[in-house]
Motif scaffolding. Sequence first.
Motif, PDB file in Angstrom:
ATOM      1  N   THR A  26       0.879  -1.286  -0.017  1.00 10.66           N
ATOM      2  CA  THR A  26       0.154  -0.024  -0.164  1.00 10.66           C
ATOM      3  C   THR A  26       1.030   1.303   0.014  1.00 10.66           C
ATOM      4  N   MET A  27       2.004   1.254   0.876  1.00 10.94           N
ATOM      5  CA  MET A  27       2.594   2.524   0.921  1.00 10.94           C
ATOM      6  C   MET A  27       3.713   2.653  -0.054  1.00 10.94           C
ATOM      7  N   THR A  28       4.202   1.901  -0.991  1.00 10.07           N
ATOM      8  CA  THR A  28       5.278   1.787  -1.634  1.00 10.07           C
ATOM      9  C   THR A  28       4.993   3.038  -2.833  1.00 10.07           C
ATOM     10  N   GLY A  29       6.045   3.865  -3.202  1.00 10.56           N
ATOM     11  CA  GLY A  29       5.540   4.804  -4.425  1.00 10.56           C
ATOM     12  C   GLY A  29       5.661   4.117  -5.529  1.00 10.56           C
ATOM     13  N   ASP A  30       5.820   2.745  -5.652  1.00  7.70           N
ATOM     14  CA  ASP A  30       6.076   2.168  -6.955  1.00  7.70           C
ATOM     15  C   ASP A  30       4.589   1.515  -7.235  1.00  7.70           C
ATOM     16  N   GLY A  31       4.334   1.434  -8.481  1.00  6.44           N
ATOM     17  CA  GLY A  31       2.926   0.816  -8.862  1.00  6.44           C
ATOM     18  C   GLY A  31       3.193  -0.619  -8.855  1.00  6.44           C
ATOM     19  N   ILE A  32       2.283  -1.378  -8.180  1.00  2.00           N
ATOM     20  CA  ILE A  32       2.240  -2.833  -8.132  1.00  2.00           C
ATOM     21  C   ILE A  32       1.170  -3.485  -8.622  1.00  2.00           C
ATOM     22  N   PHE A  33       0.757  -4.470  -9.295  1.00  2.00           N
ATOM     23  CA  PHE A  33      -0.294  -5.214  -9.550  1.00  2.00           C
ATOM     24  C   PHE A  33      -0.087  -6.821  -9.817  1.00  2.00           C
ATOM     25  N   VAL A  34      -0.961  -7.564  -9.670  1.00  2.00           N
ATOM     26  CA  VAL A  34      -0.661  -8.902  -9.514  1.00  2.00           C
ATOM     27  C   VAL A  34      -1.707  -9.512 -10.490  1.00  2.00           C
ATOM     28  N   LEU A  48      -0.299   2.506  -8.226  1.00  2.00           N
ATOM     29  CA  LEU A  48      -0.442   2.021  -9.934  1.00  2.00           C
ATOM     30  C   LEU A  48      -1.662   2.917 -10.587  1.00  2.00           C
ATOM     31  N   CYS A  49      -2.612   2.955  -9.559  1.00  2.00           N
ATOM     32  CA  CYS A  49      -3.977   3.653  -9.970  1.00  2.00           C
ATOM     33  C   CYS A  49      -3.797   5.174 -10.020  1.00  2.00           C
ATOM     34  N   SER A 100      -1.997   9.474 -23.129  1.00  2.00           N
ATOM     35  CA  SER A 100      -0.445   9.689 -23.194  1.00  2.00           C
ATOM     36  C   SER A 100       0.291   8.356 -22.678  1.00  2.00           C
ATOM     37  N   THR A 101       1.591   8.381 -23.214  1.00  2.00           N
ATOM     38  CA  THR A 101       2.296   7.210 -22.597  1.00  2.00           C
ATOM     39  C   THR A 101       3.491   7.837 -21.910  1.00  2.00           C
ATOM     40  N   PHE A 102       4.060   7.031 -21.011  1.00  2.00           N
ATOM     41  CA  PHE A 102       5.224   7.374 -20.025  1.00  2.00           C
ATOM     42  C   PHE A 102       6.167   6.290 -20.015  1.00  2.00           C
ATOM     43  N   PRO A 103       7.390   6.566 -19.711  1.00  2.00           N
ATOM     44  CA  PRO A 103       8.290   5.371 -19.504  1.00  2.00           C
ATOM     45  C   PRO A 103       8.156   4.876 -17.982  1.00  2.00           C
ATOM     46  N   VAL A 104       8.296   3.446 -17.922  1.00  2.00           N
ATOM     47  CA  VAL A 104       8.151   2.837 -16.761  1.00  2.00           C
ATOM     48  C   VAL A 104       9.332   1.566 -16.698  1.00  2.00           C
ATOM     49  N   ALA A 105       9.993   1.376 -15.505  1.00  2.00           N
ATOM     50  CA  ALA A 105      10.730   0.220 -15.233  1.00  2.00           C
ATOM     51  C   ALA A 105       9.922  -0.942 -14.626  1.00  2.00           C
ATOM     52  N   LEU A 106       9.850  -1.847 -15.027  1.00  2.00           N
ATOM     53  CA  LEU A 106       9.014  -3.066 -14.569  1.00  2.00           C
ATOM     54  C   LEU A 106      10.324  -4.078 -14.218  1.00  2.00           C
ATOM     55  N   ARG A 107       9.722  -4.548 -12.940  1.00  5.76           N
ATOM     56  CA  ARG A 107      10.109  -6.079 -12.558  1.00  5.76           C
ATOM     57  C   ARG A 107       8.913  -6.982 -12.358  1.00  5.76           C
ATOM     58  N   VAL A 108       8.989  -8.096 -12.758  1.00  3.55           N
ATOM     59  CA  VAL A 108       8.165  -9.003 -12.920  1.00  3.55           C
ATOM     60  C   VAL A 108       8.526 -10.348 -12.233  1.00  3.55           C
ATOM     61  N   THR A 109       7.799 -10.716 -11.404  1.00  3.41           N
ATOM     62  CA  THR A 109       8.218 -11.767 -10.654  1.00  3.41           C
ATOM     63  C   THR A 109       7.082 -12.976 -10.913  1.00  3.41           C
ATOM     64  N   ARG A 126       7.625   1.249 -11.861  1.00  3.07           N
ATOM     65  CA  ARG A 126       8.196   2.435 -11.391  1.00  3.07           C
ATOM     66  C   ARG A 126       8.093   3.498 -12.626  1.00  3.07           C
ATOM     67  N   ASP A 127       7.297   4.818 -12.471  1.00  5.14           N
ATOM     68  CA  ASP A 127       7.188   5.611 -13.500  1.00  5.14           C
ATOM     69  C   ASP A 127       8.739   6.459 -13.295  1.00  5.14           C
ATOM     70  N   ILE A 128       9.408   5.984 -14.391  1.00  7.26           N
ATOM     71  CA  ILE A 128      10.875   6.858 -14.600  1.00  7.26           C
ATOM     72  C   ILE A 128      10.955   7.972 -15.651  1.00  7.26           C
TER      73      ILE A 128
END
Length: 684
Positions: A26-34, A48-49, A100-109, A126-128
């Motif tokens: 909940t508190m992380t600044g990075d967007g996370i979805f499952v 993420l929202c 609009s599009t924006f660059p992100v960095a993804l970590r997928v696990t 992460r919005d980069i």
Amino acid sequence: MDTTGIPHDETIAAPVDQRLYQGIFTMTGDGIFVTDEKGYIVQANPALCDMLGRSEKELIGSYGADLMPEAPVSDIDLKEMVALSSSSLFETSYIHKNGSTFPVALRVTNIFDESGPTTAVIVCVRDITERKHFEAVLKAAYGFLEKVFNMTGDGIYVTDDMGYILMANKTLCDMTGYSEKEIVGMYSTEFYPEQNDPAVVEKAAEDGIAVDYTKQFEDYYTKNVNIFEAYYKRKNGSVFPVGLSVRNTENLAGFTSAIIVCVRDITDHKQFEADMQEAYDFLEDIFNTTGDGIYVTDDVGTIVSVNKSLCDMLGYSEDELVGMPAVDITPDPEKTSLDPDMIEEMYHIDYASHFETVYQKKDGTVFTVDAKINNFRASVEHSPALIVSVRDITERKQAQIALRESEDRYRSVVETARDALITVDEKGEIVSWNHGAEVLYGYTAEEAVGMSFFEMIPPLFRNTHREALRQLMQTGENTLQRNPLEGYAYTKDRQVIAVENSSSLWRSGDHIYVTSINRDITERKKAEEALKTAHSQLEIKVRERTESLEETNTALRVLLKNRDEERKSLEQKMTATFNELVMPYLDKIRKSTLNDMQESCLDIVRSNLNDIMSPFAHSIKISKLTPTEVHVAGLIKMGKNTKEIAELSNLSPRTIEGHRDNIRKKLGLKNEKINLRTYLLSQE
């Protein structure tokens, strides 16, 4: 690929408290979805929202790959890509709800069940955008520092409320030299070096980092986020500075249940700070030691910083200048404000200007300066400012005036000179042509400038001049620089004239020029030819006269030789007569009985006869020699020695020595230090 701040876990550690996970989620600044195993989103966090401009309701049930404008890798969908590895990290773009599009960095696990198949996929976003923008700005502004400032991955680990590490990412493992297995279960303070280690204390003093972390440990439990600098110890014992960002998570009872620590190696940052401080000190030294006066104004034109040169130049102290409006150092008494558009351009638009103006010293003296103005903004938060550099050019202006006067005098001399003054460049093209050249060659200055000077040289001499110019360009040696050089040239009407040329070589910047003084010597050459012809004719006459005189001289020598032979013949006759007809009788008279009077008269007669015969004394002396002695005397005159004379005369050397003594006696040389041969030669 930049992995700054993104978790690097290769696998998910053993499950921790669900509330801890929910807090991080909940508190992380990075967007996370499952997503489920098919790639459909089943859970999304608030970050993420906000990032996508969509509600959680809109995201739940949507296909995860649809968030990207195109497939991340070729045509492989998200599910297939995740199946390639248990954890994947890459950069792509996401689509905002507004399109609009924006660059992100993804970590997928991917999450596996006990039997092996994937049951879910966790995606950290992460919005980069800002980072990308910062990288672009940094690359454009500080390209040469790119390697120093390249962002590295942050180490991340999570501890329980007692400080024991529950999980750690790969970056932390690489940073500290421990494996993940070694780190999990380690007490977090084991990363800190001993506080009383002298090397650490000394290093901490240099870097400005505290080594007592008691206060920071206490803040773990009183602050939600705590950021500070510290030292970490690697597995091999080496120590390095880090920047720590510590965040605690609370359980439902409000107690700290876990601590998330983000670790960044700031070795390069500390070195950069030291380099920047060194660069700042260096620039400050330049600022204060440069000969140009420099001052900085704020956005309203007030001086905020000055260097020593400006103080010396204006006669003010630094305290007097700082805070003074910049217009106060100009001589304009009205001090009219600048045009608003000019102010806007100077302070808010990229502006640089270079011009001459006048400044006024504290004592009222006005002087000319060369001013350069540039605007700058230290950062977005700072107001714009101006940097002004001024150089006192009073002496230069005076030198320019003197130079202009000198040039005017030179131009006057050049234009009034009767000789042709011509300047050519390294290609042989004429760049300067005075009035004397116009008169000599017939071309006006407008016609001549730009022409090749080789066109005015007869073909017979062109190669010589071209070779001289080529050598000049290669070696700098001017083979035509002889004073003077005579040659021939064409006039405009193609008349050939003789010219005398004196050349000098000079440079201006990267260019080489030759200035020559040309003088018409056609009439002089004609006179020289006439003189040469007359000289040749005179030589012929002299030669003819000399030949005539030589013939006359030959005749005179014959006459003189005959006269000399006659003289010698006369001498011989008189000497023979004197010796045969006079001297014997005088000797007989002396032998007879004479009284005193008669002897006196005889002596007088003998003395007078000797005076009369003195011009023939040599012949008289020689006449006293016997024929053999005359023969020996002749060989002595020829340079023969006693032995050689004896051989030639068929006599013994002793006999020759006797003849030599008799000859010296008869010639009056007995007991005289006179060489016999020298004497005989002198009597010829």
